[in-house]
Design a protein around this motif. Structure first.
Motif, PDB file in Angstrom:
ATOM      1  N   TYR A   1      70.155 -17.745  59.552  1.00 49.41           N
ATOM      2  CA  TYR A   1      70.830 -18.724  60.408  1.00 49.41           C
ATOM      3  C   TYR A   1      72.096 -19.335  59.817  1.00 49.41           C
ATOM      4  O   TYR A   1      72.966 -19.788  60.560  1.00 49.41           O
ATOM      5  CB  TYR A   1      69.847 -19.861  60.748  1.00 49.41           C
TER       6      TYR A   1
ATOM      7  N   LYS B   1      75.657 -19.234  58.084  1.00 47.72           N
ATOM      8  CA  LYS B   1      76.792 -18.333  57.920  1.00 47.72           C
ATOM      9  C   LYS B   1      77.781 -18.896  56.894  1.00 47.72           C
ATOM     10  O   LYS B   1      77.797 -20.101  56.624  1.00 47.72           O
ATOM     11  CB  LYS B   1      77.496 -18.140  59.261  1.00 47.72           C
ATOM     12  N   LYS B   2      78.613 -18.014  56.371  1.00 52.55           N
ATOM     13  CA  LYS B   2      79.502 -18.411  55.282  1.00 52.55           C
ATOM     14  C   LYS B   2      80.525 -19.458  55.707  1.00 52.55           C
ATOM     15  O   LYS B   2      81.072 -20.179  54.854  1.00 52.55           O
ATOM     16  CB  LYS B   2      80.219 -17.183  54.702  1.00 52.55           C
ATOM     17  N   GLU B   3      80.798 -19.577  57.019  1.00 51.97           N
ATOM     18  CA  GLU B   3      81.760 -20.580  57.484  1.00 51.97           C
ATOM     19  C   GLU B   3      81.098 -21.906  57.863  1.00 51.97           C
ATOM     20  O   GLU B   3      81.776 -22.873  58.212  1.00 51.97           O
ATOM     21  CB  GLU B   3      82.550 -20.043  58.684  1.00 51.97           C
ATOM     22  N   HIS B   4      79.788 -21.979  57.784  1.00 53.44           N
ATOM     23  CA  HIS B   4      79.074 -23.172  58.228  1.00 53.44           C
ATOM     24  C   HIS B   4      79.223 -24.344  57.253  1.00 53.44           C
ATOM     25  O   HIS B   4      79.182 -24.184  56.037  1.00 53.44           O
ATOM     26  CB  HIS B   4      77.580 -22.873  58.382  1.00 53.44           C
TER      27      HIS B   4
ATOM     28  N   TYR C   1      74.930 -19.656  50.876  1.00 51.81           N
ATOM     29  CA  TYR C   1      75.244 -19.081  52.193  1.00 51.81           C
ATOM     30  C   TYR C   1      76.325 -19.836  52.956  1.00 51.81           C
ATOM     31  O   TYR C   1      77.055 -19.224  53.736  1.00 51.81           O
ATOM     32  CB  TYR C   1      73.970 -19.046  53.051  1.00 51.81           C
ATOM     33  N   CYS C   2      76.423 -21.147  52.761  1.00 53.62           N
ATOM     34  CA  CYS C   2      77.318 -21.947  53.603  1.00 53.62           C
ATOM     35  C   CYS C   2      78.662 -22.208  52.932  1.00 53.62           C
ATOM     36  O   CYS C   2      78.859 -21.902  51.749  1.00 53.62           O
ATOM     37  CB  CYS C   2      76.650 -23.269  53.978  1.00 53.62           C
TER      38      CYS C   2
ATOM     39  N   ASP D   1      77.824 -23.932  66.200  1.00 54.85           N
ATOM     40  CA  ASP D   1      76.525 -23.336  66.509  1.00 54.85           C
ATOM     41  C   ASP D   1      75.420 -24.367  66.731  1.00 54.85           C
ATOM     42  O   ASP D   1      74.436 -24.080  67.408  1.00 54.85           O
ATOM     43  CB  ASP D   1      76.106 -22.375  65.393  1.00 54.85           C
TER      44      ASP D   1
END
Length: 242
Positions: A65, A67-70, A89-90, A164
């Motif tokens: 759930y 993402k690297k741009e979150h 991840y974020c 998101d």
């Protein structure tokens, strides 16, 4: 009821409880590297070691759930255990906690690169800018929070999110076998609201589902098997005008 009478009522002092926990932690867990490493998911039926528990959290509730741009808001950062996983991840992580001692511990572990820290007051989320996060992650925190306080946070989270709007919520479930065992083992220690803020709350998956539906969260996944004592929800927060 006036404000004076409200302040005289007994309450669960989450802040003092977790500040005290953090202050005492080093005396009882000197062999561990970080606060939170003592929670390995064994009592919840989820894992038998820290590495196994971290792998479960990462593989099932983060990797699919985040993402690297979150930008991720974690409510209840604790000592930064799940925060360290999220940072893999974020893009950025907002660490929020009611305990200043826990925030210090998290900062010692996570540093300041791509990370910010917010001290909560237990009632509002006002220190977090509206629309500043794509994801709200709350794991190993709501297990200690009373249902009415969970509902309060759920009403306030949507305005903080954008994009998101994913949410990961983890709470205890006394309808499960292990959840009932936990409740049955400590109910008599928490009578008349004389309960420590680190104790487990009386929460169920049915109550949480009612909360989420009432507040127009879109439920994506309800998971009662990965952490058998508890319940983990993947959902999408409504936009503030819904």
């Amino acid at each position: 009821m006036n404000d004076e009478k409200m302040t005289d009522r007994p309450r669960v002092d989450y802040e003092r409880a977790w500040d005290s926990y953090a202050q005492q932690w080093q005396k009882t867990n000197a062999e561990l590297a970080h606060i939170g490493d003592e929670w390995i998911g064994k009592a919840a039926g989820a894992a038998n070691s820290l590495a196994e528990y971290e792998a479960l959290i990462e593989q099932q509730f983060i990797a699919p759930y985040i993402k690297k741009e979150h930008r991720v808001l974690e409510i209840g950062i604790g000592g930064g255990k799940t925060g360290s996983l999220l940072l893999k991840y974020c893009d950025r992580l907002i660490c929020a906690d009611i305990s200043s001692q826990m925030l210090q511990a998290a900062r010692s572990r996570l540093g300041d690169d791509r990370v910010s820290y917010v001290k909560l007051d237990g009632l509002t989320l006002d220190g977090i800018a509206p629309g500043s996060a794509d994801v709200c992650f709350c794991y190993d925190t709501m297990v200690h929070v009373e249902p009415v306080d969970i509902f309060n946070y759920l009403t306030r989270i949507p305005k903080l999110l954008r994009g998101d709007r994913f949410c990961v919520f983890h709470h205890t479930n006394i309808f499960s076998e292990l959840g009932w065992q936990k409740f049955a083992g400590e109910w008599d220690k928490n009578l008349l609201w004389h309960r420590d803020g680190t104790a487990f709350s009386v929460m169920t998956d049915t109550i949480m589902e009612k909360f989420l539906n009432h507040l127009n969260y879109q439920i994506i996944l309800k998971n009662t098997s990965s952490v058998p004592r508890d319940c983990v929800w993947i959902c999408k927060a409504p936009t503030p005008n819904e």
